[in-house]
Design an enzyme around this catalytic site. Structure first.
Site, PDB file in Angstrom:
ATOM      1  CB  CYS A 134      -0.932  -0.013   1.206  1.00  0.00           C
ATOM      2  SG  CYS A 134      -1.951   1.460   1.295  1.00  0.00           S
ATOM      3  CB  CYS A 137      -0.754   2.578   3.967  1.00  0.00           C
ATOM      4  SG  CYS A 137      -2.192   1.897   3.183  1.00  0.00           S
ATOM      5  CG  ASP A 138       2.938   1.243   4.559  1.00  0.00           C
ATOM      6  OD1 ASP A 138       2.447   1.731   5.594  1.00  0.00           O
ATOM      7  OD2 ASP A 138       2.698   0.077   4.180  1.00  0.00           O
TER       8      ASP A 138
END
Ligand code: NAP
Length: 315
Positions: A134, A137-138
């Site tokens: 992701c 997300c990261d």
């Protein structure tokens, strides 16, 4: 045992929430089990540019949040739970969920698809320590670092492009020399000065297991067998998704890759016979289009079928 509900919806992505809006407006008080990844894939994406009605685009999480509010307005309720098992041979259906037993007359399966991994032990060991599926997300954690993305489809292009906001360099690794990605996405990636594309290349090992952080990748060129090391601090997978339908194995017809086979768009079957009151919509049954708008469309169809089924059975 609690009362029998009219409709339970498995999954809270675009398909499930659209089904919730429609069954909510039909007065069915749908219960949405939000699943392992509440909000589905849109909740981990960035700008959605192709959902009609948003000429400037809309952020995926915002779109999902709007849909959830819209469903709640019409009486949908939400539970952070997932399905463990169900016996589809006995109607009404009793669901065994992580939040207890729930009985329902109709079931809308909108459980989506989850990110695929390479399956290397070193990759699995380093998930959350530099390995991720992701980017949104990261990506933030890789400011100024060099990273790699694996895949040759739109997801990989999108991840690589997004990650250039943080990473100093993104190497895109693809196992073949032809890409599945749409022309526009591929061209954007090729044109980007901080993205390098390496084709015919597979990841053999993620280095850094002992150190508990990604230190690099051992790569193999599939045309000549040459093995090289690529020093990177992060590895992002953009290699597609797997349908979340394993819990229906043996009770519903699935295709060779595990997607739910549907008849007339959303009806589920077992050995070719329609399973009464059970519908599938969104990515769990769509291996072809997999778009937010097609997921929403099939969520609407599943809801209308559920409503019709209940009406025909006197509810
Ligand atoms: P995809 O199109 O199925 O592409 C998956 C890619 O990963 C393929 O290039 C595949 O290689 C590679 N791959 C699969 N398993 C692998 C493995 N074990 N090791 C190495 N490589 C592997 O999946 P996707 O990119 O997630 O796209 C899915 C759908 O969503 C598509 O319809 C796409 O257009 C859509 N989408 C659209 C957007 C957008 O428009 N912004 C963004 C994301 C996704 P091979 O080619 O060799 O099979």
């Amino acid at each position: 045992m609690s009362e029998t509900r009219d409709t339970v919806i498995l999954g809270s992505g675009c398909a499930g929430l659209t089904a919730a809006i429609y069954t909510g407006r039909a007065g069915l008080n749908p219960l949405v089990l939000e699943g392992h990844e509440p909000g589905g894939q849109l909740s981990i994406t960035t700008l959605v540019e192709n959902f009609p009605g948003w000429p400037e685009g809309i952020q995926g999480p915002e779109l999902i949040d709007n849909m959830k509010k819209q469903a709640a307005k019409f009486g949908a309720t939400f539970q952070l739970a997932h399905l463990n098992s169900v016996d589809l041979s006995k109607h009404p259906y009793t669901l065994q969920t992580s939040a207890g037993e729930i009985c329902t007359r109709t079931l809308i399966v909108a459980s989506g698809a989850s990110a695929r991994w390479l399956g290397l032990p070193s990759e699995q060991a380093l998930i959350g320590h530099g390995v991720s599926s992701c980017a949104t997300c990261d990506g933030f954690f890789f400011r100024g670092r060099e990273i790699a993305v694996v895949g040759g489809g739109d997801s990989a292009m999108e991840e690589a492009l997004f990650l250039t906001r943080f990473a100093s360099k993104v190497t895109l690794l693809h196992r073949r020399d032809a890409f599945r990605a749409s022309k526009i996405m591929l061209e954007r990636a090729i044109a980007h000065p901080n993205i390098e594309l390496r084709t015919n290349t597979v990841v053999e090992e993620v280095l850094g297991v002992a150190e508990q952080e990604v230190r690099g990748l051992r790569l193999r060129d599939v045309t000549n067998g040459n093995v090289t090391t690529l020093p990177v601090s992060g590895l992002f997978l953009g290699i597609g998704h797997e349908p979340n339908a394993k819990m229906f194995h043996g009770q519903m017809d699935l295709d060779a890759d595990g997607y739910i086979r549907t008849k007339d768009n959303v009806l589920t079957t077992h050995n070719g016979v329609v399973v009464p009151g059970v519908y599938a919509c969104g990515d769990v049954q769509d291996r072809r289009y997999r778009q937010a708008i097609t997921a929403a469309g099939s969520g609407c169809m599943a809801a209308l079928e559920a409503e019709k089924f209940l009406e025909e059975h006197g509810h």
